[in-house]
Design a protein around this motif. Structure first.
Motif, short mmCIF file in Angstrom:
data_model
loop_
_atom_site.label_atom_id
_atom_site.label_comp_id
_atom_site.label_asym_id
_atom_site.label_seq_id
_atom_site.Cartn_x
_atom_site.Cartn_y
_atom_site.Cartn_z
N THR A 35 0.82 -1.24 0.08
CA THR A 35 0.06 -0.07 0.01
C THR A 35 0.85 1.40 -0.08
O THR A 35 1.72 1.36 0.71
CB THR A 35 -0.97 0.18 1.34
OG1 THR A 35 -1.76 -1.23 1.02
CG2 THR A 35 -1.65 1.14 1.37
N VAL A 36 0.45 2.35 -0.83
CA VAL A 36 1.29 3.45 -0.85
C VAL A 36 0.37 4.45 0.01
O VAL A 36 -0.67 4.61 -0.29
CB VAL A 36 1.51 3.99 -2.39
CG1 VAL A 36 2.18 5.16 -2.18
CG2 VAL A 36 2.49 2.87 -2.97
N GLY A 37 1.22 5.30 0.85
CA GLY A 37 0.44 6.46 1.52
C GLY A 37 1.23 7.73 1.17
O GLY A 37 2.39 7.68 1.04
N TRP A 38 0.24 8.78 1.25
CA TRP A 38 1.14 10.19 1.23
C TRP A 38 0.68 10.73 2.58
O TRP A 38 -0.64 10.97 3.04
CB TRP A 38 0.41 10.91 0.28
CG TRP A 38 1.22 10.67 -1.24
CD1 TRP A 38 0.55 9.69 -2.05
CD2 TRP A 38 2.36 11.15 -1.81
NE1 TRP A 38 1.39 9.64 -3.02
CE2 TRP A 38 2.70 10.47 -3.15
CE3 TRP A 38 3.38 11.97 -1.39
CZ2 TRP A 38 3.73 10.69 -3.77
CZ3 TRP A 38 4.54 12.26 -2.04
CH2 TRP A 38 4.69 11.74 -3.29
N ALA A 51 -3.66 10.50 1.83
CA ALA A 51 -4.25 9.56 0.95
C ALA A 51 -3.57 8.51 0.85
O ALA A 51 -2.26 8.35 1.27
CB ALA A 51 -4.22 10.21 -0.49
N SER A 52 -4.02 7.19 0.48
CA SER A 52 -3.48 6.02 0.32
C SER A 52 -4.18 5.27 -0.94
O SER A 52 -5.33 5.48 -1.47
CB SER A 52 -3.55 5.06 1.68
OG SER A 52 -5.03 4.95 1.75
N HIS A 53 -3.24 4.31 -1.45
CA HIS A 53 -3.72 3.36 -2.47
C HIS A 53 -3.52 2.05 -2.26
O HIS A 53 -2.31 1.54 -2.01
CB HIS A 53 -2.98 3.99 -3.67
CG HIS A 53 -3.51 3.30 -5.20
ND1 HIS A 53 -3.44 1.90 -5.12
CD2 HIS A 53 -4.13 3.93 -5.95
CE1 HIS A 53 -4.08 1.61 -6.40
NE2 HIS A 53 -4.37 2.90 -7.13
N SER A 101 3.44 0.66 2.92
CA SER A 101 3.16 -0.27 3.92
C SER A 101 2.82 -1.75 3.64
O SER A 101 2.18 -1.83 2.29
CB SER A 101 1.83 0.28 4.67
OG SER A 101 1.37 -0.74 5.80
N GLY A 102 2.80 -2.55 4.31
CA GLY A 102 2.36 -4.10 3.71
C GLY A 102 0.93 -4.46 4.24
O GLY A 102 0.27 -5.26 4.02
N ARG A 103 0.40 -3.19 4.99
CA ARG A 103 -1.15 -3.68 5.36
C ARG A 103 -1.82 -3.05 4.53
O ARG A 103 -1.63 -2.29 3.44
CB ARG A 103 -1.01 -2.78 6.89
CG ARG A 103 -0.11 -3.24 7.80
CD ARG A 103 -0.79 -2.85 9.06
NE ARG A 103 -0.06 -3.41 10.34
CZ ARG A 103 -0.45 -3.14 11.71
NH1 ARG A 103 -1.25 -2.43 11.96
NH2 ARG A 103 0.74 -3.76 12.48
N SER A 104 -3.23 -3.50 4.69
CA SER A 104 -4.14 -3.13 3.90
C SER A 104 -4.99 -1.77 4.44
O SER A 104 -5.32 -1.92 5.67
CB SER A 104 -5.29 -4.06 3.55
OG SER A 104 -6.22 -3.83 2.75
N ARG A 105 -5.16 -0.55 3.90
CA ARG A 105 -5.74 0.62 4.12
C ARG A 105 -5.42 1.13 5.52
O ARG A 105 -6.13 1.50 6.16
CB ARG A 105 -7.31 -0.01 4.32
CG ARG A 105 -7.90 -0.33 2.99
CD ARG A 105 -9.38 -0.64 3.09
NE ARG A 105 -10.08 -1.46 2.18
CZ ARG A 105 -11.35 -1.87 1.98
NH1 ARG A 105 -12.05 -1.28 3.10
NH2 ARG A 105 -11.86 -2.50 1.12
N PRO A 106 -4.04 1.22 5.70
CA PRO A 106 -3.45 1.76 6.69
C PRO A 106 -3.63 3.44 6.65
O PRO A 106 -3.27 3.86 5.81
CB PRO A 106 -2.01 1.57 6.84
CG PRO A 106 -1.63 1.28 5.39
CD PRO A 106 -2.86 0.76 4.63
N THR A 107 -4.07 4.05 7.64
CA THR A 107 -4.07 5.45 7.69
C THR A 107 -3.08 6.17 8.77
O THR A 107 -2.95 7.49 8.90
CB THR A 107 -5.67 6.16 7.95
OG1 THR A 107 -6.00 5.46 9.19
CG2 THR A 107 -6.44 5.71 6.88
#
Length: 125
Positions: A35-38, A51-53, A101-107
């Motif tokens: 997962t990519v986050g900003w 944001a995250s993808h 991140s290796g997690r799904s939907r982390p914020t």
């Protein structure tokens, strides 16, 4: 060795646009599995989720403050992530970080073990 390098920041007037890029390396062709986050940070404050993808269902998630103005995207073949910033406001000013991140939907920033060095975005007239 995992490395994330952001680029594309700068000074822009209110209402303007910027496109941030994040070049990832060291994932051995498995960038698509993360997962990519900003996030962004203002001096004296913690890192704020922007944001995250998600890697699993490819869903995107945005902070309420940027919904409808920012767009996150990625190119797994190139190991790149992007954040399009439109209709910028002075309160969008800060250092923008790309994270993985290796997690799904982390914020939470605590769920992201990999970080870039950040790129400065300044919105001012």
């Amino acid at each position: 060795q995992v490395q994330l390098v952001e680029s594309g920041g700068g000074l822009v007037q209110p209402g303007g646009s910027l496109r941030l890029s994040c070049a990832a390396s060291g994932f051995d062709s498995n960038f698509r599995l993360y997962t990519v986050g900003w996030f962004r940070q203002v001096a004296g404050r913690g890192r704020e989720f922007v944001a995250s993808h998600d890697y699993r269902d490819r869903r995107t998630k945005y902070a309420d403050s940027v919904t409808g103005r920012f767009t996150i995207s990625r190119d797994n073949l190139k190991s790149m992530a992007y954040l399009q910033l439109d209709n910028l406001k002075p309160e969008d000013t800060g250092v923008y970080y790309c994270a993985v991140s290796g997690r799904s939907r982390p914020t939470s920033s605590y769920d992201y073990p990999y970080w870039g060095q950040g790129t400065q975005v300044t919105v001012s007239s």
